[in-house]
Design a protein around this motif. Structure first.
Motif, PDB file in Angstrom:
ATOM      1  N   MET A  68       0.848  -1.160   0.000  1.00  0.00           N
ATOM      2  CA  MET A  68       0.000   0.000   0.000  1.00  0.00           C
ATOM      3  C   MET A  68       0.900   1.231   0.000  1.00  0.00           C
ATOM      4  N   SER A  69       0.694   2.102  -0.957  1.00  0.00           N
ATOM      5  CA  SER A  69       1.517   3.305  -1.042  1.00  0.00           C
ATOM      6  C   SER A  69       0.857   4.447  -0.272  1.00  0.00           C
ATOM      7  N   ALA A  70       1.705   5.292   0.289  1.00  0.00           N
ATOM      8  CA  ALA A  70       1.197   6.453   1.026  1.00  0.00           C
ATOM      9  C   ALA A  70       0.703   7.499   0.042  1.00  0.00           C
ATOM     10  N   ARG A  71      -0.355   8.135   0.406  1.00  0.00           N
ATOM     11  CA  ARG A  71      -0.914   9.167  -0.453  1.00  0.00           C
ATOM     12  C   ARG A  71      -0.339  10.517  -0.030  1.00  0.00           C
ATOM     13  N   VAL A  72       0.216  11.256  -0.974  1.00  0.00           N
ATOM     14  CA  VAL A  72       0.810  12.552  -0.676  1.00  0.00           C
ATOM     15  C   VAL A  72      -0.184  13.632  -1.093  1.00  0.00           C
ATOM     16  N   LEU A  73      -0.530  14.460  -0.136  1.00  0.00           N
ATOM     17  CA  LEU A  73      -1.445  15.553  -0.426  1.00  0.00           C
ATOM     18  C   LEU A  73      -0.648  16.758  -0.926  1.00  0.00           C
ATOM     19  N   PRO A  74      -1.212  17.529  -1.836  1.00  0.00           N
ATOM     20  CA  PRO A  74      -0.499  18.717  -2.307  1.00  0.00           C
ATOM     21  C   PRO A  74      -0.317  19.713  -1.169  1.00  0.00           C
ATOM     22  N   PHE A  75       0.827  20.346  -1.155  1.00  0.00           N
ATOM     23  CA  PHE A  75       1.140  21.321  -0.123  1.00  0.00           C
ATOM     24  C   PHE A  75       0.675  22.694  -0.581  1.00  0.00           C
ATOM     25  N   THR A  76      -0.106  23.335   0.228  1.00  0.00           N
ATOM     26  CA  THR A  76      -0.532  24.700  -0.095  1.00  0.00           C
ATOM     27  C   THR A  76      -0.305  25.590   1.113  1.00  0.00           C
ATOM     28  N   LEU A  77       0.002  26.833   0.831  1.00  0.00           N
ATOM     29  CA  LEU A  77       0.219  27.813   1.888  1.00  0.00           C
ATOM     30  C   LEU A  77      -1.029  28.665   2.060  1.00  0.00           C
ATOM     31  N   PRO A  78      -1.242  29.145   3.269  1.00  0.00           N
ATOM     32  CA  PRO A  78      -2.308  30.128   3.428  1.00  0.00           C
ATOM     33  C   PRO A  78      -1.958  31.355   2.588  1.00  0.00           C
ATOM     34  N   PRO A  79      -2.942  32.066   2.091  1.00  0.00           N
ATOM     35  CA  PRO A  79      -2.668  33.213   1.207  1.00  0.00           C
ATOM     36  C   PRO A  79      -1.689  34.226   1.782  1.00  0.00           C
ATOM     37  N   SER A  80      -1.760  34.523   3.070  1.00  0.00           N
ATOM     38  CA  SER A  80      -0.857  35.520   3.655  1.00  0.00           C
ATOM     39  C   SER A  80       0.596  35.046   3.604  1.00  0.00           C
ATOM     40  N   LYS A  81       0.835  33.773   3.823  1.00  0.00           N
ATOM     41  CA  LYS A  81       2.196  33.224   3.750  1.00  0.00           C
ATOM     42  C   LYS A  81       2.690  33.201   2.308  1.00  0.00           C
ATOM     43  N   ALA A  82       1.820  32.863   1.383  1.00  0.00           N
ATOM     44  CA  ALA A  82       2.206  32.828  -0.022  1.00  0.00           C
ATOM     45  C   ALA A  82       2.609  34.216  -0.501  1.00  0.00           C
ATOM     46  N   VAL A  83       1.877  35.238  -0.073  1.00  0.00           N
ATOM     47  CA  VAL A  83       2.209  36.613  -0.446  1.00  0.00           C
ATOM     48  C   VAL A  83       3.546  37.006   0.165  1.00  0.00           C
ATOM     49  N   ALA A  84       3.760  36.664   1.418  1.00  0.00           N
ATOM     50  CA  ALA A  84       5.015  37.002   2.091  1.00  0.00           C
ATOM     51  C   ALA A  84       6.199  36.327   1.396  1.00  0.00           C
ATOM     52  N   ILE A  85       6.039  35.077   1.016  1.00  0.00           N
ATOM     53  CA  ILE A  85       7.109  34.362   0.324  1.00  0.00           C
ATOM     54  C   ILE A  85       7.353  34.975  -1.046  1.00  0.00           C
ATOM     55  N   SER A  86       6.299  35.324  -1.747  1.00  0.00           N
ATOM     56  CA  SER A  86       6.451  35.965  -3.057  1.00  0.00           C
ATOM     57  C   SER A  86       7.179  37.290  -2.938  1.00  0.00           C
ATOM     58  N   GLN A  87       6.836  38.085  -1.939  1.00  0.00           N
ATOM     59  CA  GLN A  87       7.487  39.384  -1.739  1.00  0.00           C
ATOM     60  C   GLN A  87       8.944  39.200  -1.368  1.00  0.00           C
ATOM     61  N   ALA A  88       9.236  38.260  -0.486  1.00  0.00           N
ATOM     62  CA  ALA A  88      10.622  38.014  -0.083  1.00  0.00           C
ATOM     63  C   ALA A  88      11.444  37.550  -1.275  1.00  0.00           C
ATOM     64  N   THR A  89      10.865  36.704  -2.104  1.00  0.00           N
ATOM     65  CA  THR A  89      11.561  36.230  -3.299  1.00  0.00           C
ATOM     66  C   THR A  89      11.860  37.386  -4.238  1.00  0.00           C
ATOM     67  N   ALA A  90      10.882  38.241  -4.468  1.00  0.00           N
ATOM     68  CA  ALA A  90      11.074  39.400  -5.336  1.00  0.00           C
ATOM     69  C   ALA A  90      12.139  40.330  -4.769  1.00  0.00           C
ATOM     70  N   ASP A  91      12.112  40.567  -3.465  1.00  0.00           N
ATOM     71  CA  ASP A  91      13.113  41.419  -2.832  1.00  0.00           C
ATOM     72  C   ASP A  91      14.515  40.846  -3.001  1.00  0.00           C
ATOM     73  N   MET A  92      14.646  39.540  -2.854  1.00  0.00           N
ATOM     74  CA  MET A  92      15.962  38.906  -2.984  1.00  0.00           C
ATOM     75  C   MET A  92      16.465  38.967  -4.423  1.00  0.00           C
ATOM     76  N   VAL A  93      15.575  38.790  -5.386  1.00  0.00           N
ATOM     77  CA  VAL A  93      15.968  38.871  -6.794  1.00  0.00           C
ATOM     78  C   VAL A  93      16.451  40.282  -7.110  1.00  0.00           C
ATOM     79  N   ILE A  94      15.707  41.287  -6.649  1.00  0.00           N
ATOM     80  CA  ILE A  94      16.105  42.675  -6.881  1.00  0.00           C
ATOM     81  C   ILE A  94      17.441  42.963  -6.208  1.00  0.00           C
ATOM     82  N   ALA A  95      17.591  42.545  -4.963  1.00  0.00           N
ATOM     83  CA  ALA A  95      18.837  42.791  -4.239  1.00  0.00           C
ATOM     84  C   ALA A  95      20.021  42.130  -4.938  1.00  0.00           C
ATOM     85  N   SER A  96      19.844  40.918  -5.406  1.00  0.00           N
ATOM     86  CA  SER A  96      20.964  40.246  -6.077  1.00  0.00           C
ATOM     87  C   SER A  96      21.300  40.931  -7.393  1.00  0.00           C
TER      88      SER A  96
END
Length: 75
Positions: free
Chosen positions: A1-29
């Protein structure tokens, strides 16, 4: 019997924070790369601007350093 993996989703506020942090890091680099590839006169202006700030470069936040580099690059 194989384990079922559920898709990982973030709450909207965390997803926005991660998107902003990613954009900030790209700009900084990108800005730091522009500094590294810039000419000597540009680098000297950035160093002088850091000195004029009255702070050690290690005490500047990434945002502050990016702003100094962007300001000097616009000159």
């Amino acid at each position: 019997m194989s384990a079922r993996v559920l898709p990982f989703t973030l709450p909207p506020s965390k997803a926005v924070a991660i998107s902003q942090a990613t954009a900030d890091m790209v700009i900084a680099s990108d800005v730091v790369t522009a500094f590294a590839m810039g000419g000597l006169a540009f680098k000297c202006r950035v160093v002088q601007a850091v000195v004029d700030s009255g702070r050690q470069v290690d005490d500047l936040t990434v945002r502050e350093l990016v702003q100094i580099i962007q300001r000097e690059n616009a000159r």
